[in-house]
Design an enzyme around this catalytic site. Structure first.
Site, short mmCIF file in Angstrom:
data_model
loop_
_atom_site.label_atom_id
_atom_site.label_comp_id
_atom_site.label_asym_id
_atom_site.label_seq_id
_atom_site.Cartn_x
_atom_site.Cartn_y
_atom_site.Cartn_z
N GLU A 71 8.90 -0.37 -8.50
CA GLU A 71 8.07 -1.56 -8.67
C GLU A 71 8.29 -2.26 -10.00
OE1 GLU A 71 6.59 0.71 -5.36
OE2 GLU A 71 6.97 1.33 -7.44
N HIS A 140 -3.17 3.65 -0.89
CA HIS A 140 -2.83 2.58 0.04
C HIS A 140 -3.98 1.62 0.30
CE1 HIS A 140 0.34 5.49 0.88
NE2 HIS A 140 0.97 4.58 1.58
#
Length: 336
Positions: A71, A140
């Site tokens: 990321e 998540h």
């Protein structure tokens, strides 16, 4: 041709929210060759939620780029592209995975215009599915938009309908500064809406009144908009007339819409799925106190997630505000 004319002429299609993301990306990539998409599995696989499905075949590997699972690298590379005039749209698979790229976002993307005294801008849109409700594993399902609203130079946008999704995404891509575009995955495929085929924009920084009312103002966004509307309809049967305001953009916040609605009703509730402490409900409450205190008739209530790690599986139903809990919070302020 205006949106109204397009709808009257039937030039629309019935889309889910995630399909509106894909349609918005395709429209902007066709309109501007500088727009490109990058992220984990966004290419041939079409993304974990298929939000980029078909874009690789349509625009090729140079504009739809599969990246490593990194990321920080995804965001850092996008900042470099944006500084040199491109318009990257990096995808982070889930907002809970964004933290390795947090330093790049707040230390570089959000500050580039100020640091360079306007010589460089950072026109990029960071897309990320966020929020709970789909029984996903740890990391998540988080709703941490407040982290990013605190950062000057970064816009934060959260749509709640397919129509707004396409228009807000187009506006974000055309914006000269970085935008965090959080997509409530709970409602990715929950319902459909007629969306114009042609490109259009929905202005950033403007809230939408989803339901007019006179007794209490209810402020919300993202996936919480639908249960809030359900709660408002139920309460209407009891004689409590709710005005539901979908903020849509959390930074910049539409202070004027918040204050004007509150001046009309004198009461308010704020609904969000993020934890209560440090959540945007506190900022909204403070804005009302500063700008419209003399109109206030009752304490402002907050209906939110809890100050705990996001729970797994069935416990999500207790964590996320749902219509009955929202009704209780609204009723508390309305009947004070």
């Amino acid at each position: 041709m205006s949106t109204t004319e397009q709808q009257e002429n039937g030039e629309t299609q019935s889309l889910t929210l995630v399909q509106a993301v894909r349609d918005g990306l395709a429209g902007e990539m066709e309109r501007d060759d500088d727009v490109l998409v990058l992220g984990e599995d966004v290419g041939k696989n079409g993304g974990v939620f298929r939000a980029t499905q078909g874009l690789y075949d349509e625009f090729g590997a140079n504009r739809v780029i599969d990246t490593p699972l990194a990321e920080s690298g995804i965001i850092g590379t996008s900042i470099g592209m944006a500084a040199y005039g491109m318009k990257p749209v990096p995808e982070i698979q889930f907002q809970g995975f964004i933290y390795p790229g947090f330093d790049q976002i707040v230390s570089h993307a959000a500050r580039l215009r100020n640091r360079s005294r306007g010589r460089f801008t950072c026109s990029m849109v960071i897309r990320a599915p966020y929020g709970g409700g789909i029984r996903a594993p740890e990391h998540h399902s988080e709703s941490k938009e407040a982290f990013f609203v605190h950062e000057a130079g970064l816009k934060v946008v959260i749509p709640s309908t397919p129509y707004d999704t396409k228009g807000l995404l187009a506006a974000a891509i055309r914006d000269p500064d970085p935008v965090l575009f959080l997509e409530p995955k709970l409602i990715y495929r929950a319902f459909r809406e007629e969306v114009p085929n042609e490109s259009y924009t929905v202005p950033l920084g403007e809230a939408a009144v989803r339901r007019e009312g006179s007794d209490i103002s209810v402020f919300t966004w993202g996936a919480m908009t639908r249960p809030t509307m359900d709660a408002a309809e139920t309460l209407a049967e009891e004689g409590i007339d709710c005005e539901v305001v979908d903020l849509r953009t959390l930074s910049p916040l539409d202070d004027e819409a918040i204050v004007e609605s509150f001046k009309k009703t004198g009461r308010a509730a704020v609904v969000h799925e993020a934890p209560k402490t440090g959540g945007l409900a506190g900022e909204i409450t403070a804005t009302i106190q500063e700008e419209a205190l003399m109109y206030q008739e009752a304490p402002i209530t907050r209906v939110t997630g809890f100050d705990t790690p996001f729970p797994l599986y069935a416990l999500e139903d207790y964590y996320l505000p749902e219509a009955a809990r929202i009704e209780g919070g609204i009723r508390e302020a309305a009947e004070f």
